[in-house]
Scaffold this motif. Structure first.
Motif, mmCIF file in Angstrom:
data_model
loop_
_atom_site.group_PDB
_atom_site.id
_atom_site.type_symbol
_atom_site.label_atom_id
_atom_site.label_comp_id
_atom_site.label_asym_id
_atom_site.label_seq_id
_atom_site.Cartn_x
_atom_site.Cartn_y
_atom_site.Cartn_z
ATOM 1 N N ILE A 42 35.027 28.772 64.966
ATOM 2 C CA ILE A 42 34.912 28.835 63.504
ATOM 3 C C ILE A 42 33.636 28.126 63.076
ATOM 4 C CG2 ILE A 42 35.966 28.187 61.303
ATOM 5 C CD1 ILE A 42 38.693 28.231 62.755
ATOM 6 N N VAL A 43 32.832 28.817 62.293
ATOM 7 C CA VAL A 43 31.620 28.242 61.729
ATOM 8 C C VAL A 43 31.804 28.100 60.224
ATOM 9 C CG1 VAL A 43 29.175 28.665 61.206
ATOM 10 C CG2 VAL A 43 30.065 29.118 63.502
ATOM 11 N N THR A 44 31.426 26.961 59.678
ATOM 12 C CA THR A 44 31.386 26.784 58.225
ATOM 13 C C THR A 44 29.934 26.552 57.834
ATOM 14 O OG1 THR A 44 31.795 24.390 58.450
ATOM 15 C CG2 THR A 44 33.712 25.817 58.077
ATOM 16 N N SER A 64 34.908 33.373 63.489
ATOM 17 C CA SER A 64 35.063 33.370 62.033
ATOM 18 C C SER A 64 33.947 32.540 61.418
ATOM 19 C CB SER A 64 36.415 32.773 61.622
ATOM 20 O OG SER A 64 37.490 33.522 62.151
ATOM 21 N N ILE A 65 33.308 33.097 60.396
ATOM 22 C CA ILE A 65 32.294 32.363 59.642
ATOM 23 C C ILE A 65 32.799 32.206 58.214
ATOM 24 C CG2 ILE A 65 29.905 32.337 58.819
ATOM 25 C CD1 ILE A 65 29.176 34.098 61.206
ATOM 26 N N ILE A 66 32.995 30.969 57.793
ATOM 27 C CA ILE A 66 33.538 30.670 56.474
ATOM 28 C C ILE A 66 32.408 30.218 55.562
ATOM 29 C CG2 ILE A 66 35.121 29.192 55.163
ATOM 30 C CD1 ILE A 66 36.798 28.963 57.749
ATOM 31 N N ILE A 67 32.259 30.900 54.415
ATOM 32 C CA ILE A 67 31.187 30.585 53.478
ATOM 33 C C ILE A 67 31.788 30.416 52.084
ATOM 34 C CG2 ILE A 67 28.954 31.279 52.555
ATOM 35 C CD1 ILE A 67 28.577 33.082 54.959
ATOM 36 N N PRO A 68 31.969 29.186 51.613
ATOM 37 C CA PRO A 68 32.482 28.963 50.256
ATOM 38 C C PRO A 68 31.446 29.405 49.212
ATOM 39 C CG PRO A 68 32.659 26.980 51.610
ATOM 40 C CD PRO A 68 31.753 27.925 52.336
ATOM 41 N N ASP A 91 33.468 39.141 68.358
ATOM 42 C CA ASP A 91 34.166 39.925 67.334
ATOM 43 C C ASP A 91 34.110 39.082 66.063
ATOM 44 O OD1 ASP A 91 35.822 41.430 65.739
ATOM 45 O OD2 ASP A 91 37.648 40.985 66.866
ATOM 46 N N VAL A 92 33.260 39.463 65.110
ATOM 47 C CA VAL A 92 32.911 38.590 63.994
ATOM 48 C C VAL A 92 33.652 38.974 62.709
ATOM 49 C CG1 VAL A 92 31.025 37.674 62.588
ATOM 50 C CG2 VAL A 92 30.600 38.312 64.974
ATOM 51 N N GLU A 93 34.151 37.954 62.016
ATOM 52 C CA GLU A 93 34.617 38.117 60.650
ATOM 53 C C GLU A 93 33.909 37.087 59.776
ATOM 54 O OE1 GLU A 93 38.797 37.346 60.146
ATOM 55 O OE2 GLU A 93 38.635 35.236 60.754
ATOM 56 N N VAL A 94 33.542 37.498 58.563
ATOM 57 C CA VAL A 94 32.923 36.594 57.602
ATOM 58 C C VAL A 94 33.869 36.466 56.411
ATOM 59 C CG1 VAL A 94 30.956 36.151 56.087
ATOM 60 C CG2 VAL A 94 30.600 37.277 58.298
ATOM 61 N N ARG A 107 39.482 24.645 53.284
ATOM 62 C CA ARG A 107 40.865 24.645 53.769
ATOM 63 C C ARG A 107 41.474 26.052 53.644
ATOM 64 N NH1 ARG A 107 42.522 20.931 50.854
ATOM 65 N NH2 ARG A 107 42.629 19.174 52.311
ATOM 66 N N THR A 108 41.200 26.717 52.523
ATOM 67 C CA THR A 108 41.665 28.094 52.348
ATOM 68 C C THR A 108 41.063 29.001 53.415
ATOM 69 O OG1 THR A 108 41.921 27.819 49.953
ATOM 70 C CG2 THR A 108 41.685 30.072 50.765
ATOM 71 N N GLY A 109 39.771 28.826 53.690
ATOM 72 C CA GLY A 109 39.128 29.613 54.729
ATOM 73 C C GLY A 109 39.753 29.386 56.091
ATOM 74 N N PHE A 110 40.057 28.131 56.414
ATOM 75 C CA PHE A 110 40.691 27.820 57.691
ATOM 76 C C PHE A 110 42.036 28.536 57.821
ATOM 77 C CE2 PHE A 110 38.465 23.407 58.089
ATOM 78 C CZ PHE A 110 37.366 24.017 58.654
ATOM 79 N N LYS A 111 42.787 28.598 56.743
ATOM 80 C CA LYS A 111 44.112 29.230 56.783
ATOM 81 C C LYS A 111 44.014 30.727 57.064
ATOM 82 C CE LYS A 111 46.450 25.948 53.711
ATOM 83 N NZ LYS A 111 47.096 25.751 52.379
ATOM 84 N N HIS A 112 42.929 31.339 56.606
ATOM 85 C CA HIS A 112 42.765 32.784 56.784
ATOM 86 C C HIS A 112 42.001 33.143 58.058
ATOM 87 C CE1 HIS A 112 43.878 32.808 52.505
ATOM 88 N NE2 HIS A 112 44.148 34.082 52.661
ATOM 89 N N ALA A 113 41.270 32.201 58.623
ATOM 90 C CA ALA A 113 40.409 32.494 59.771
ATOM 91 C C ALA A 113 41.229 32.843 61.010
ATOM 92 C CB ALA A 113 39.499 31.304 60.058
ATOM 93 N N GLN A 114 40.780 33.858 61.719
ATOM 94 C CA GLN A 114 41.448 34.301 62.941
ATOM 95 C C GLN A 114 40.668 33.922 64.200
ATOM 96 O OE1 GLN A 114 44.515 35.944 62.829
ATOM 97 N NE2 GLN A 114 44.358 35.343 60.667
#
Length: 260
Positions: A90-92, A4-8, A35-38, A79-86
């Motif tokens: 995890i990369v921020t 998971s890549i989280i980008i605010p 298996d990537v999700e952004v 924090r919202t990204g963490f809750k949704h990340a599968q």
């Protein structure tokens, strides 16, 4: 393995196309291994960031835009990204590419060492660098990191970077309370306190090329000073460190308010 890549994102309409251009080839490269999700977290933007992101990445199955109306701050967005990340990993990272997206595969290499739980970008590492960043930003970030080296762990050179890679358990088991920029430091310190091993990824911090930063330096500096005083108050036998910290704080404030 799921990544998971989280980008605010906050009022990033000017940067969407640039971010897409830089990010897409990196995702293609990562998909050879993961298996990537952004997850783009649209943090209450008042412009058309949400629509531009949805349109720009409509042709992909990996990009998801998470939006809400009220701006929560950087910590709240992550924090919202963490809750949704599968992801198992995890990369921020920053929306504006101040850390090159192309370095994400290099950062993830550090997690191939099973003893490493978390990797943080470190432009202040002897092998890192800074290019074109305004002086006032460096005074805040570099000065704060110096203080945390004194107060927590001298081995870690950079304490304020959003750009990081985590194993899933670090996120599941490490709490942070701050909803602003301070969360980066709080999360790092709490992860160390929880016994997780942190490694540094020496890299280059670049100046922002598109849009405007949402950071309020005086406000963020104050939050760090309050947090640092709390760390000092909990420590014992740190008179020397306290003196050095006070001196550095004075230097930071002097530089902040005399810089042009």
């Amino acid at each position: 393995m799921k990544l998971s890549i989280i980008i605010p994102a906050y009022n990033e309409s000017e940067s969407v196309k640039h971010t897409s251009t830089k990010l897409r080839p990196v995702i293609e490269q990562l998909q050879e291994t993961y298996d990537v999700e952004v997850l783009f977290v649209n943090d209450g933007s008042s412009d058309n960031t949400e629509k531009l992101l949805q349109d720009e990445f409509a042709d992909t199955d990996y990009a998801h835009v998470i939006s809400y109306k009220r701006n929560k701050g950087l910590g709240g967005a992550v924090r919202t990204g963490f809750k949704h990340a599968q992801g198992d990993l995890i990369v921020t990272t920053d929306f504006d590419g101040t850390y090159e997206f192309s370095t994400i595969p290099q950062m993830l290499e550090y997690l191939k060492d099973d003893s490493v739980d978390m990797v943080t970008a470190s432009p202040y590492h002897p092998l890192g660098a800074v290019e074109g960043v305004p002086k006032y930003r460096l005074v805040f970030s570099f000065g704060a990191s110096l203080l945390y080296r004194i107060l927590v762990n001298p081995r870690i050179h950079t304490w304020t970077a959003l750009y990081r890679a985590y194993r899933r358990p670090v996120i599941d088991n490490t709490r942070f309370e701050n909803n602003g920029f301070l969360f980066n430091t709080e999360l790092l310190i709490n992860a160390i306190r929880n016994g997780y091993k942190v490694d540094e990824f020496p890299t280059v911090l670049h100046s922002r090329q598109y849009g405007q930063s949402s950071i309020r330096v005086a406000q963020v500096t104050k939050s760090h000073l309050v947090y640092q005083s709390q760390l000092l108050s909990k420590a014992k036998g740190l008179q020397v460190a306290g003196f050095m910290a006070s001196t550095l704080i004075l230097i930071i404030f002097t530089s902040l308010f005399t810089s042009k």
